[in-house]
Design an enzyme around this catalytic site. Sequence first.
Site, short mmCIF file in Angstrom:
data_model
loop_
_atom_site.label_atom_id
_atom_site.label_comp_id
_atom_site.label_asym_id
_atom_site.label_seq_id
_atom_site.Cartn_x
_atom_site.Cartn_y
_atom_site.Cartn_z
N HIS A 278 -2.94 -13.98 24.19
CA HIS A 278 -2.38 -14.86 25.23
C HIS A 278 -3.49 -15.44 26.11
O HIS A 278 -3.57 -16.66 26.30
CB HIS A 278 -1.38 -14.05 26.07
CG HIS A 278 -0.74 -14.83 27.16
ND1 HIS A 278 0.51 -15.41 27.03
CD2 HIS A 278 -1.15 -15.13 28.43
CE1 HIS A 278 0.83 -16.04 28.16
NE2 HIS A 278 -0.17 -15.87 29.03
N GLU A 279 -4.33 -14.56 26.62
CA GLU A 279 -5.37 -15.02 27.54
C GLU A 279 -6.42 -15.86 26.82
O GLU A 279 -7.06 -16.71 27.45
CB GLU A 279 -6.01 -13.83 28.26
CG GLU A 279 -5.05 -13.00 29.10
CD GLU A 279 -4.25 -13.79 30.13
OE1 GLU A 279 -4.73 -14.88 30.55
OE2 GLU A 279 -3.15 -13.34 30.49
N HIS A 282 -5.44 -19.48 27.26
CA HIS A 282 -5.86 -19.99 28.56
C HIS A 282 -7.36 -20.30 28.57
O HIS A 282 -7.80 -21.34 29.09
CB HIS A 282 -5.56 -18.96 29.66
CG HIS A 282 -4.13 -18.86 30.04
ND1 HIS A 282 -3.38 -19.93 30.45
CD2 HIS A 282 -3.29 -17.79 30.09
CE1 HIS A 282 -2.14 -19.53 30.75
NE2 HIS A 282 -2.07 -18.24 30.52
N GLU A 308 0.01 -22.82 30.27
CA GLU A 308 0.77 -21.76 29.60
C GLU A 308 1.11 -22.14 28.16
O GLU A 308 1.24 -21.27 27.30
CB GLU A 308 2.04 -21.45 30.39
CG GLU A 308 2.78 -20.21 29.94
CD GLU A 308 2.00 -18.92 30.16
OE1 GLU A 308 2.37 -17.90 29.55
OE2 GLU A 308 1.02 -18.93 30.93
#
Length: 512
Positions: A278-279, A282, A308
């Site tokens: 997920h990160e 970003h 996001e």
Amino acid sequence: MATDSHGQGMSPDEAYETVLQKSRRILDLEKTDFTMRWDSDVMMPEGGAPARASQRSSIAAAQHRYRTDDDLGAALDVLADADLDRDRAVVVREVRREYDVETSVPSALNDRIADVTSGAHEDWKRAKAAEDWSQFAPTMERVVDAWMEWADNVAPAADPFETLWQKRSGYHAQRYIDLETVNEIFDDLREALIPLIADIRDSDAAVATDAFTAHGPYDPEAQRALCEDTLSLLGLDWDRARLDLAPHPFSYGTQYDVRVTTRFSEETLMDGLQGVLHEFGHTAYTHGLPQDHYGDPIGEPRGLGVHESQSRFFENHIGRSEPFWEYFLPTVQEHFPQLAGITPRAAYECVNQVYEDNLIRVAADELTYHMHIILRTEIEQALVAGEIGIDEVPEVWADKLDAYLDLRPESDAEGPLQDPHWAGQIPAFITYTIGSVLAAQLDATMREDLDVDGLVREGTFEPIHEWLTERVHRHGQRYETDELIERATGEPLTADYFVEYAREKYGEIYDL
């Protein structure tokens, strides 16, 4: 020419340089605050909290002074009718928007917001550790009251919740997606996901839900090594990033320096692994922003919803895909030989299982996750509308969770204290679902140009990065959000692609 004493005699070129200088100061302060927030969760000794709250409050006050500077206002007036090239016009548009908002709010109120929010994160951590909402409720009430007063100053005649959603400044801003679009997307998701989740729970499909949990425990140091290898396989530029542990995963940074965090559970690999997937999304977005525009809006991300979308794309459309596990499972097995008997299909089913007992948003599966977001947003709207009080939040939370997912939290730490977001902002969660919806839309469009599954199966991620950089990352804030989405995907933001993706994927896994 400007007519007041600050801008008198200023040429358009001089005015633009003033705007650019102020923008750089504002953004440098914002990034400094990011580093302080990272340090608070990663390295700061527990006793440092009081000083850190004061420091972050001072930074927020300094940002506000730059955003409302008289010289900036005079420069913006000079440029109001100036003939500007595209990039300069974008910089002026974005700085002007924040200037108009910030100058409508009294300095005393901004100071109060800074004071309240700078210490609220530490209050949240203490209340979560004690599993006691009542310890955080007074802080939450101050946060909500301060932001409602802010909304009343910014747009006195408007719905305060929509003002809070659309008019914020800085990193937390989500400009140019109206609340009507959000509500339509939420309505579509309620209609589609609640019956889909119910059908999945009624399914007799033999899904390999314990592929990882049956083979623990998992040593945290070995998990860290796996997460570092995962980030390297995806293409992280380690010269511009680092990985650390935090109570709640996040990533903050600039084109030159991103701080990535995750957390580990010894029972399962998925907490740490899904966190870094997920990160990484970003981080890829932040690294893909134009370096030559660092310090001005074109070098900044186009709102948290778009941000996001990048993290949800890599977490879900890459990291939860079957081709990914066909490629990636041998790497996992190198770090954890006890998983030698696991097949890629079993791993795929495991990471896509829909939990019957999911209480925690960041550990949620891909479908129930959005009911967590909708629940939180409904509570925020009710608080702003005065329909419920702060003390009622745990009960309302439990009732909504029961209605949507047939669950009730056993403690406040499993309920409204599980996230830190309300320590600083409201609304705080809409962008997560907007991001997931946009990720599905981008994924569908990308597949028209690339053999995504084939690339992932080979571990060839560069064409995927290049596509996202070309369509999204490199533009920063050059386009308003709706225009960026249409340029990237060919149509306005819609939940249709996410709903189609969810029904097809989970229908196959659960034999629906």
